[in-house]
Motif scaffolding. Structure first.
Motif, PDB file in Angstrom:
ATOM      1  N   ALA A   1       5.964  -2.958   3.361  1.00  0.00           N
ATOM      2  CA  ALA A   1       5.726  -3.793   4.544  1.00  0.00           C
ATOM      3  C   ALA A   1       4.475  -4.660   4.399  1.00  0.00           C
ATOM      4  CB  ALA A   1       5.607  -2.907   5.780  1.00  0.00           C
TER       5      ALA A   1
ATOM      6  N   LYS B   1       5.530   1.724   3.954  1.00  0.00           N
ATOM      7  CA  LYS B   1       4.285   1.078   4.411  1.00  0.00           C
ATOM      8  C   LYS B   1       3.764   0.112   3.348  1.00  0.00           C
ATOM      9  CE  LYS B   1       2.909   4.777   7.491  1.00  0.00           C
ATOM     10  NZ  LYS B   1       2.023   5.910   7.731  1.00  0.00           N
TER      11      LYS B   1
ATOM     12  N   LYS C   1       9.179  -2.849   7.922  1.00  0.00           N
ATOM     13  CA  LYS C   1       8.464  -2.728   9.198  1.00  0.00           C
ATOM     14  C   LYS C   1       9.389  -2.217  10.298  1.00  0.00           C
ATOM     15  CE  LYS C   1       5.121  -6.346   8.280  1.00  0.00           C
ATOM     16  NZ  LYS C   1       4.673  -7.697   8.571  1.00  0.00           N
TER      17      LYS C   1
END
Length: 113
Positions: free
Chosen positions: A91, A88, A63
């Motif tokens: 995360a 992504k 993140k």
């Protein structure tokens, strides 16, 4: 032999007050430099996760790296686009969420179907 240089200062790359989210600058190289011809994004993400300290949650680090690189990434770089996509996905699975995912053993599947 050419030398690769970046414009990121030493204080931005390595912080001694908190854990380093990219200890070997693997993500930086994949996102900021056109290195997809040399290293597949999948291999880079695996190498990045393995380079993290044990006490650092990869999802939290991902993140922070997304916040740092998402707007700066060379969007024409295929490696950067793939790397950001894998970050992504990483995360989305913090340690707390992973601890809730358990594999069913064979005996559980056999007796509870």
């Amino acid at each position: 032999m050419s030398t690769l240089t970046t414009d990121i200062g030493h204080t931005e790359t390595f912080s001694h007050t908190k854990l380093n989210d990219d200890p070997k600058s693997i993500i930086h190289q994949m996102v900021m430099i056109d290195s997809c011809k040399r290293t597949p994004a999948e291999d880079a993400i695996l190498a990045w996760i393995l380079s993290l300290p044990n006490e650092l949650d990869p999802a939290s680090a991902a993140k922070r790296l997304l916040d740092k690189y998402e707007d700066l990434a060379v969007k024409s770089n295929e490696g950067a686009i793939k790397t950001l996509g894998f970050l992504k996905q990483t995360a989305e699975y913090p340690q707390s969420r992973l601890s809730n995912c358990r594999r069913k053993t064979r005996s559980q599947r056999r007796y509870h179907n």
